[in-house]
Design a protein around this motif. Structure first.
Motif, mmCIF file in Angstrom:
data_model
loop_
_atom_site.group_PDB
_atom_site.id
_atom_site.type_symbol
_atom_site.label_atom_id
_atom_site.label_comp_id
_atom_site.label_asym_id
_atom_site.label_seq_id
_atom_site.Cartn_x
_atom_site.Cartn_y
_atom_site.Cartn_z
ATOM 1 N N GLU B 107 0.830 -1.219 0.000
ATOM 2 C CA GLU B 107 0.000 0.000 0.000
ATOM 3 C C GLU B 107 0.860 1.263 0.000
ATOM 4 O O GLU B 107 0.524 2.251 -0.664
ATOM 5 C CB GLU B 107 -0.931 -0.010 1.211
ATOM 6 C CG GLU B 107 -2.071 -0.996 1.072
ATOM 7 C CD GLU B 107 -2.797 -1.256 2.388
ATOM 8 O OE1 GLU B 107 -3.901 -1.823 2.313
ATOM 9 O OE2 GLU B 107 -2.264 -0.927 3.468
ATOM 10 N N ASP B 111 0.918 4.368 -2.730
ATOM 11 C CA ASP B 111 0.846 5.804 -2.427
ATOM 12 C C ASP B 111 2.012 6.551 -3.078
ATOM 13 O O ASP B 111 1.846 7.622 -3.668
ATOM 14 C CB ASP B 111 0.905 6.036 -0.910
ATOM 15 C CG ASP B 111 -0.312 5.498 -0.180
ATOM 16 O OD1 ASP B 111 -1.273 5.096 -0.855
ATOM 17 O OD2 ASP B 111 -0.288 5.467 1.072
ATOM 18 N N GLU B 114 1.687 7.068 -6.781
ATOM 19 C CA GLU B 114 0.740 8.140 -7.136
ATOM 20 C C GLU B 114 1.287 9.528 -6.858
ATOM 21 O O GLU B 114 1.066 10.460 -7.636
ATOM 22 C CB GLU B 114 -0.567 7.968 -6.346
ATOM 23 C CG GLU B 114 -1.552 7.030 -6.972
ATOM 24 C CD GLU B 114 -2.748 6.755 -6.075
ATOM 25 O OE1 GLU B 114 -3.738 6.257 -6.606
ATOM 26 O OE2 GLU B 114 -2.675 7.012 -4.853
ATOM 27 N N GLU B 115 1.992 9.631 -5.757
ATOM 28 C CA GLU B 115 2.388 10.978 -5.316
ATOM 29 C C GLU B 115 3.715 11.455 -5.892
ATOM 30 O O GLU B 115 3.971 12.646 -5.956
ATOM 31 C CB GLU B 115 2.442 11.024 -3.786
ATOM 32 C CG GLU B 115 1.065 10.855 -3.165
ATOM 33 C CD GLU B 115 1.117 10.942 -1.645
ATOM 34 O OE1 GLU B 115 1.844 11.788 -1.126
ATOM 35 O OE2 GLU B 115 0.420 10.147 -0.994
ATOM 36 N N TYR B 116 4.566 10.508 -6.281
ATOM 37 C CA TYR B 116 5.885 10.915 -6.792
ATOM 38 C C TYR B 116 6.198 10.389 -8.186
ATOM 39 O O TYR B 116 7.164 10.832 -8.800
ATOM 40 C CB TYR B 116 6.986 10.427 -5.845
ATOM 41 C CG TYR B 116 6.827 10.849 -4.402
ATOM 42 C CD1 TYR B 116 6.731 12.201 -4.065
ATOM 43 C CD2 TYR B 116 6.778 9.923 -3.388
ATOM 44 C CE1 TYR B 116 6.592 12.600 -2.744
ATOM 45 C CE2 TYR B 116 6.645 10.310 -2.061
ATOM 46 C CZ TYR B 116 6.548 11.648 -1.741
ATOM 47 O OH TYR B 116 6.415 12.036 -0.428
ATOM 48 N N SER B 117 5.457 9.383 -8.648
ATOM 49 C CA SER B 117 5.793 8.722 -9.910
ATOM 50 C C SER B 117 4.616 8.857 -10.868
ATOM 51 O O SER B 117 3.963 9.914 -10.892
ATOM 52 C CB SER B 117 6.159 7.264 -9.598
ATOM 53 O OG SER B 117 6.423 6.533 -10.755
ATOM 54 N N ASP B 118 4.323 7.824 -11.625
ATOM 55 C CA ASP B 118 3.228 7.903 -12.593
ATOM 56 C C ASP B 118 2.126 6.894 -12.289
ATOM 57 O O ASP B 118 1.452 6.402 -13.188
ATOM 58 C CB ASP B 118 3.765 7.712 -14.022
ATOM 59 C CG ASP B 118 4.526 6.402 -14.178
ATOM 60 O OD1 ASP B 118 4.637 5.655 -13.181
ATOM 61 O OD2 ASP B 118 5.013 6.112 -15.283
ATOM 62 N N VAL B 120 2.366 3.890 -11.452
ATOM 63 C CA VAL B 120 2.668 2.536 -11.906
ATOM 64 C C VAL B 120 3.808 1.972 -11.058
ATOM 65 O O VAL B 120 4.836 2.631 -10.877
ATOM 66 C CB VAL B 120 3.086 2.524 -13.397
ATOM 67 C CG1 VAL B 120 3.571 1.139 -13.823
ATOM 68 C CG2 VAL B 120 1.921 2.963 -14.279
ATOM 69 N N TYR B 133 10.218 8.295 -13.292
ATOM 70 C CA TYR B 133 9.872 9.723 -13.388
ATOM 71 C C TYR B 133 9.833 10.388 -12.008
ATOM 72 O O TYR B 133 8.946 11.185 -11.696
ATOM 73 C CB TYR B 133 8.531 9.922 -14.126
ATOM 74 C CG TYR B 133 8.480 9.247 -15.458
ATOM 75 C CD1 TYR B 133 9.250 9.723 -16.516
ATOM 76 C CD2 TYR B 133 7.688 8.122 -15.677
ATOM 77 C CE1 TYR B 133 9.235 9.083 -17.743
ATOM 78 C CE2 TYR B 133 7.662 7.477 -16.903
ATOM 79 C CZ TYR B 133 8.440 7.970 -17.936
ATOM 80 O OH TYR B 133 8.421 7.336 -19.139
ATOM 81 N N MET B 376 1.921 -2.789 -12.540
ATOM 82 C CA MET B 376 0.569 -2.699 -11.970
ATOM 83 C C MET B 376 0.343 -1.266 -11.516
ATOM 84 O O MET B 376 1.292 -0.533 -11.232
ATOM 85 C CB MET B 376 0.388 -3.664 -10.799
ATOM 86 C CG MET B 376 1.255 -3.375 -9.603
ATOM 87 S SD MET B 376 0.909 -4.530 -8.268
ATOM 88 C CE MET B 376 2.539 -4.737 -7.589
ATOM 89 N N THR B 377 -0.919 -0.896 -11.457
ATOM 90 C CA THR B 377 -1.249 0.466 -11.045
ATOM 91 C C THR B 377 -1.334 0.541 -9.524
ATOM 92 O O THR B 377 -1.407 -0.485 -8.831
ATOM 93 C CB THR B 377 -2.605 0.907 -11.618
ATOM 94 O OG1 THR B 377 -3.615 0.077 -11.048
ATOM 95 C CG2 THR B 377 -2.638 0.795 -13.129
ATOM 96 N N ASN B 379 -3.920 1.483 -7.890
ATOM 97 C CA ASN B 379 -5.211 0.883 -7.520
ATOM 98 C C ASN B 379 -5.103 -0.640 -7.447
ATOM 99 O O ASN B 379 -5.652 -1.275 -6.541
ATOM 100 C CB ASN B 379 -6.294 1.258 -8.541
ATOM 101 C CG ASN B 379 -6.849 2.656 -8.293
ATOM 102 O OD1 ASN B 379 -6.685 3.207 -7.203
ATOM 103 N ND2 ASN B 379 -7.497 3.228 -9.292
ATOM 104 N N GLN B 380 -4.393 -1.218 -8.415
ATOM 105 C CA GLN B 380 -4.254 -2.677 -8.416
ATOM 106 C C GLN B 380 -3.401 -3.140 -7.236
ATOM 107 O O GLN B 380 -3.663 -4.197 -6.661
ATOM 108 C CB GLN B 380 -3.635 -3.139 -9.741
ATOM 109 C CG GLN B 380 -4.619 -3.030 -10.906
ATOM 110 C CD GLN B 380 -3.969 -3.254 -12.259
ATOM 111 O OE1 GLN B 380 -2.754 -3.083 -12.417
ATOM 112 N NE2 GLN B 380 -4.764 -3.613 -13.250
ATOM 113 N N ARG B 382 -3.243 -1.748 -4.305
ATOM 114 C CA ARG B 382 -4.109 -1.721 -3.115
ATOM 115 C C ARG B 382 -5.073 -2.907 -3.136
ATOM 116 O O ARG B 382 -5.340 -3.528 -2.099
ATOM 117 C CB ARG B 382 -4.884 -0.401 -3.050
ATOM 118 C CG ARG B 382 -4.064 0.757 -2.507
ATOM 119 C CD ARG B 382 -4.921 1.984 -2.277
ATOM 120 N NE ARG B 382 -5.211 2.652 -3.531
ATOM 121 C CZ ARG B 382 -4.471 3.639 -4.048
ATOM 122 N NH1 ARG B 382 -3.403 4.076 -3.411
ATOM 123 N NH2 ARG B 382 -4.792 4.190 -5.188
#
Lengths: 199, 757
Positions: B107, B111, B114-118, B120, B133, B376-377, B379-380, B382
């Motif tokens: 998890e 996070d 999402e907050e620092y990368s893309d 993925v 990135y 994986m994303t 969301n996936q 989590r």
């Protein structure tokens, strides 16, 4: 005026495709289009490269990666949309960051529409604002209330008082980013909206 | 910093190991110092690499956009390393020892992505996670958030001990001697930051395996490998050293047939000291331990390790962990219940056939979740954390095939788990089959990538999945692995069908190609490596796969493996299968050959300072280098026939021919005398570093010079095989050199003022 407490490092806006495509959309044309955007420097921001994530189910699709902003034809949550992620926001009040992100998102939607490339049409009739910063903007009731208070003025200014409906998204899962779903019945077209946003 | 003034540093300072906290704070300080120009850029580069903060493609601030090379207009700030701009995005590698990750840790990765990368998360071929990135200034907080859940990025890159890998089935496997995971964990903790592993010339990759015959931990391709063994009731390990893939692959050699468990840590410490003391430091291309072991011979290396072991000061940690071994095999969260004819949703049987492994613990199974290209994303991630909590407790592992496994799933829960996975887009069958293509990042994000390994992998995955129902079982069971360059991060040497990216100059333009490597062995812990058969244009690879798999399906004898079929057919005949796909149409007739997968830009190599202009249809070099390629191929045939000294001689001749082809682009009268060729090559291309590329420097050119200066007296299979690899790399480097030189010449012509101007 609400005091700005939320200063997220990243704000994203996902403007949904209308209509939503039946089945998986053909994403390949957007690879070429995004490379063209880099060549022509068509979009605001320092654009760096194109990432093809079409192989990930419900993933980021095709991503135009930038230094301070990313644009993507995004398939997340099984809804196709144009995702604009404003990055490297340094201590900006939420309303300012959201305005800037919305302006860039609408501008990208227009550029895609003007290109005639691809089957998708992105409409400001429905979009989601995501606050990608769990420290500054936790996905909690308090976080939502604060975000709502800080964004109300912007939304009224852009869409008129009562011109849009706002609801909390992702409330069912506090691990997900704090998000607000905005529905704009009778939304202006992107040109008009862009003008309203000072674009 | 949040609006309420709280930072991650403040929030998490009490939630992690104080040493880790201090190290991260120190790194944060170094980031600030470098930003202010108060820290040397090379020192900072090594510092950040040792924290897993890597560079990424285009971080030199230059990118060819398909029309011309453009400067990327980053702010003018200090660099974060030589030719590496501060604001350019980079990659963060995160070590996951033996691939073990808890739902909570997963998890946090979600996070961070999402907050620092893309958004993925990418699983690597060494069971790490990588986020791309990433901005350098975000990395201290990213590390704090990982540190708070027990994950360190320390020594994820740099000349240090990298992630300790292990079989994802350790502890639940039917054939293992015992669960190796606690030993992998102990080794990681012991060596992390240990003073004896801070002065290596290059990285050091360890791996653990529970059994000998399966693929398991792939120990034979590692710098150090440990295979569990029990002797007279005592636990211990067969220890191997000096394996490695990369440009010149080596099979590891046996350091010890049985090292008792109590000697595991001191022995590797002693080996580390020998490597640090005697390993190459200046020439990166010869600095891995495999070169030291090859140079000394395994007997001498073993003697030195034993000598060092005898004088090592005692350390209680060598055995302290044995008394309180970490419990890593996991505990189920649901009672063991067999499936026993329970309801099966549509698609379940196909999924279960490839993605379920029945554990040795009755009634429990391992569920493998296929991640396309290891991605994986958030969301996936989590969602998988939820699935793990619901069905498998803390039992999540990443795999070297870039997938995720959930262990201790009650068999009766498998249909429900499958339905949930499928609804989340994670229920694809085909784990470890031909559709489950492995790939390194390649040109997508890697600075060293030559061709689009991920683009090709995605295309192959799509095409093979579409027809997988029609594929014969023998073809379904094959493995495909792709690297973007010769460095083999995609582990192409141990695939049935492997590829690595290269390029060819055709019709005055550069065409992306992949070298085809056939017959590598995945089992027996990566028991043998495949050999190069020929280079095929990138866009012709899918048809090449079809032709190869059709020929195998129709030509194999009963139960004949792909390796055995390749060996029986012989490389000459295999090359005949490839031949129709090796041709490239002129640009006007087949422009698609001149761009890579998932990329519409016309292909270029190395993001040179100039675009590549059309030259002659076929250059002199293009004609003459064919001779070198034929000789390299003949070398492989001789090797296959067991004539090692002829193979070695052909490989040397191939290097000479490639060097001569290069020299003749400038000095047409060079003779065929090796001395003449080497002298001219050295003077015109090597000494002035024109042959050097930005990353390998002169490594490949040195192969020819070394062989010329030191003629071989006796040749065994390993020596011949190594020379062939060297010749392939020398030829590739010659192609690249010629492309660079001709591009530079074209640019010089372009900027020359017109006559009379």
């Amino acid at each position: 005026m609400t005091q700005s407490l939320l200063r997220p490092n990243r704000v994203a806006i996902k403007m949904f495709a209308d209509p939503q495509p039946q089945g998986s959309p053909d994403l390949e044309p957007y690879i070429g289009l995004f490379h063209h955007f880099i060549q022509a420097q068509s979009l605001e921001g320092l654009l760096l490269d194109v990432a093809d994530y079409a192989h990930i189910p419900d993933g980021p699709g095709i991503l135009l990666v930038g230094h301070d902003v990313d644009y993507g034809v995004d398939l997340g949550d099984r809804r196709v949309g144009l995702l604009t992620v404003r990055k490297r926001l340094e201590d900006n009040p939420l309303a300012d960051a959201a305005r800037d992100t919305l302006r860039r998102c609408v501008s990208a939607a227009r550029a895609i529409a003007d290109s005639g490339v691809g089957e998708l049409v992105f409409s400001p009739a429905e979009f989601e604002v995501q606050l990608l910063d769990r420290l500054s903007a936790p996905n909690s009731d308090e976080g939502y209330d604060q975000a709502r208070a800080e964004l109300d003025g912007l939304l009224s200014e852009v869409f008129g008082s009562g011109g849009c409906a706002v609801a909390r998204a992702n409330a069912e899962d506090p691990r997900k980013p704090l998000s607000l779903r905005v529905s704009v019945p009778g939304a202006p077209d992107t040109a008009e909206l862009l003008q309203g946003l000072g674009g | 910093m949040a609006g309420n003034g709280i930072s991650w540093k403040q929030r998490l300072e009490d939630q992690m190991d104080p040493q880790w906290r201090d190290e991260i704070d120190q790194f944060g300080g170094q980031v600030e110092l470098r930003k202010q120009g108060k820290l040397d850029e090379k020192v900072f580069a090594e510092t950040r690499l040792r924290r897993g903060v890597y560079g990424q493609r285009y971080d030199n601030g230059r990118r060819h956009d398909g029309i011309s090379e453009r400067a990327l207009a980053f702010d003018d700030r200090p660099t974060k390393g030589p030719d590496t701009l501060w604001d350019a995005p980079g990659m963060q590698r995160i070590k996951i020892p033996f691939g073990g990750v808890s739902p909570e840790q997963l998890e946090v990765h979600a996070d961070l992505a999402e907050e620092y990368s893309d958004a993925v998360l990418h699983v690597t071929t060494r069971q790490d996670f990588q986020l791309h990135y990433i901005h350098i200034e975000d990395t201290p907080d990213l590390m704090r958030r990982l540190g708070a859940v027990g994950i360190t990025t320390r020594e994820a890159c740099g000349n240090s001990v990298r992630n300790v890998t292990a079989c994802p089935l350790a502890g639940v496997c039917h054939t293992e001697a015992f669960d190796v995971s606690p030993y992998a964990s102990a080794l990681m903790e012991f060596l992390l930051g240990h003073p004896d592993v801070q002065d290596f010339g290059r990285k050091f990759k360890p791996a653990f395996s529970g059994c000998e015959q399966e693929a398991c931990g792939l120990v034979n391709l590692h710098d150090a490998g440990f295979v569990a063994r029990i002797r007279d009731g005592e636990r211990g390990f067969k220890v191997v050293v000096g394996g490695g893939l990369g440009a010149v692959p080596h099979q590891a050699e046996v350091l010890s047939e049985f090292t008792p468990e109590a000697e595991l840590l001191p022995q590797i410490q002693a080996a580390a000291r020998v490597f640090a003391r005697l390993g190459e430091k200046k020439n990166r291309g010869r600095a891995r331990i495999k070169f030291l072991v090859a140079k000394l011979g395994i007997e001498e290396f073993r003697r030195l390790v034993e000598e060092e072991r005898a004088v090592l000061p005692h350390d209680d940690r060598w055995t302290a962990y044995l008394a309180n071994m970490a419990h890593t095999s996991g505990e189920p969260v649901r009672p063991s219940t067999p499936l026993n004819g329970g309801a099966r949703p549509p698609g379940f049987d196909a999924w279960a056939e490839t993605n379920v492994y029945h554990q040795r613990q009755a009634g429990y199974a391992v569920a493998m979740i296929t991640l396309p290209l290891g991605d994986m994303t958030s969301n996936q991630a989590r969602f998988l954390a939820d699935m793990a909590r619901k069905y498998a407790g803390d039992n999540i592992r990443t795999t070297v095939e870039q997938n995720i496994v959930l262990r201790f799933v009650a068999e009766a829960d498998l249909p429900e788990l499958f339905s949930e996975l499928e609804a989340a887009g994670l229920g694809a069958p085909g784990a470890s089959s031909v559709v489950d293509v492995t790939s390194c990042p390649g040109t997508d994000t890697c600075k060293l990538g030559i061709a689009a390994s991920r683009g090709l992998a995605a295309e192959l995955r799509k095409r093979l999945t579409e027809k997988s129902a029609q594929l014969p079982q023998a073809v379904k069971d094959l493995r495909i692995k792709i690297s973007g360059c010769f460095n083999s991060c995609g582990q192409h040497h141990v695939a049935d069908i492997g590829f690595y990216g290269n390029s060819r100059k055709i019709d005055g333009r550069t065409v992306p190609h992949f070298q085809v490597i056939l017959g590598g062995q995945w089992t027996e812990n990566a028991g043998s490596y495949g050999l190069a058969v020929g280079s095929v244009p990138s866009k012709a690879i899918p048809e090449t796969i079809d032709a190869l798999t059709d020929a195998y399906a129709h030509g194999r004898e009963k139960d004949e493996s792909f390796q055995a079929w390749i060996a029986r057919l012989g490389k000459r005949n295999v090359r005949e299968i490839l031949k129709p796909f090796m041709a490239v149409s002129p640009y006007a007739e087949g422009p698609e050959f001149y761009s890579d997968w998932s990329d519409v830009r016309e292909f270029t190599i190395g993001d040179l300072g100039v675009g590549e202009c059309a030259g002659e249809v076929v250059s002199l070099f293009g004609i003459e280098v064919v001779k070198a390629e034929s000789q390299a191929f003949d070398a492989q045939i001789s090797l296959e026939e067991g004539d090692f000294s002829t193979a070695e001689e052909f490989a040397y001749k191939a290097m000479l021919s490639a060097a001569r082809a290069l020299v003749r682009t400038e000095y047409i009268d060079v003779t065929e005398d090796p001395e003449d060729i080497v002298q001219e090559f050295k003077a015109r291309f090597f000494d002035n570093e024109r042959f050097f590329d930005r990353f390998a420097r002169g490594k490949f050119g040195q192969y020819l010079l070394d062989r010329f200066q030191t003629p071989v007296t006796s040749v065994d299979a390993n020596e011949a095989s190594r020379r062939i690899e060297e010749s392939q790399l020398f030829i590739e480097a010659s192609h690249a050199c010629e492309a660079r030189v001709s591009a530079e010449s074209a640019a010089a012509v372009q900027i020359e003022p017109p006559p009379g101007a």
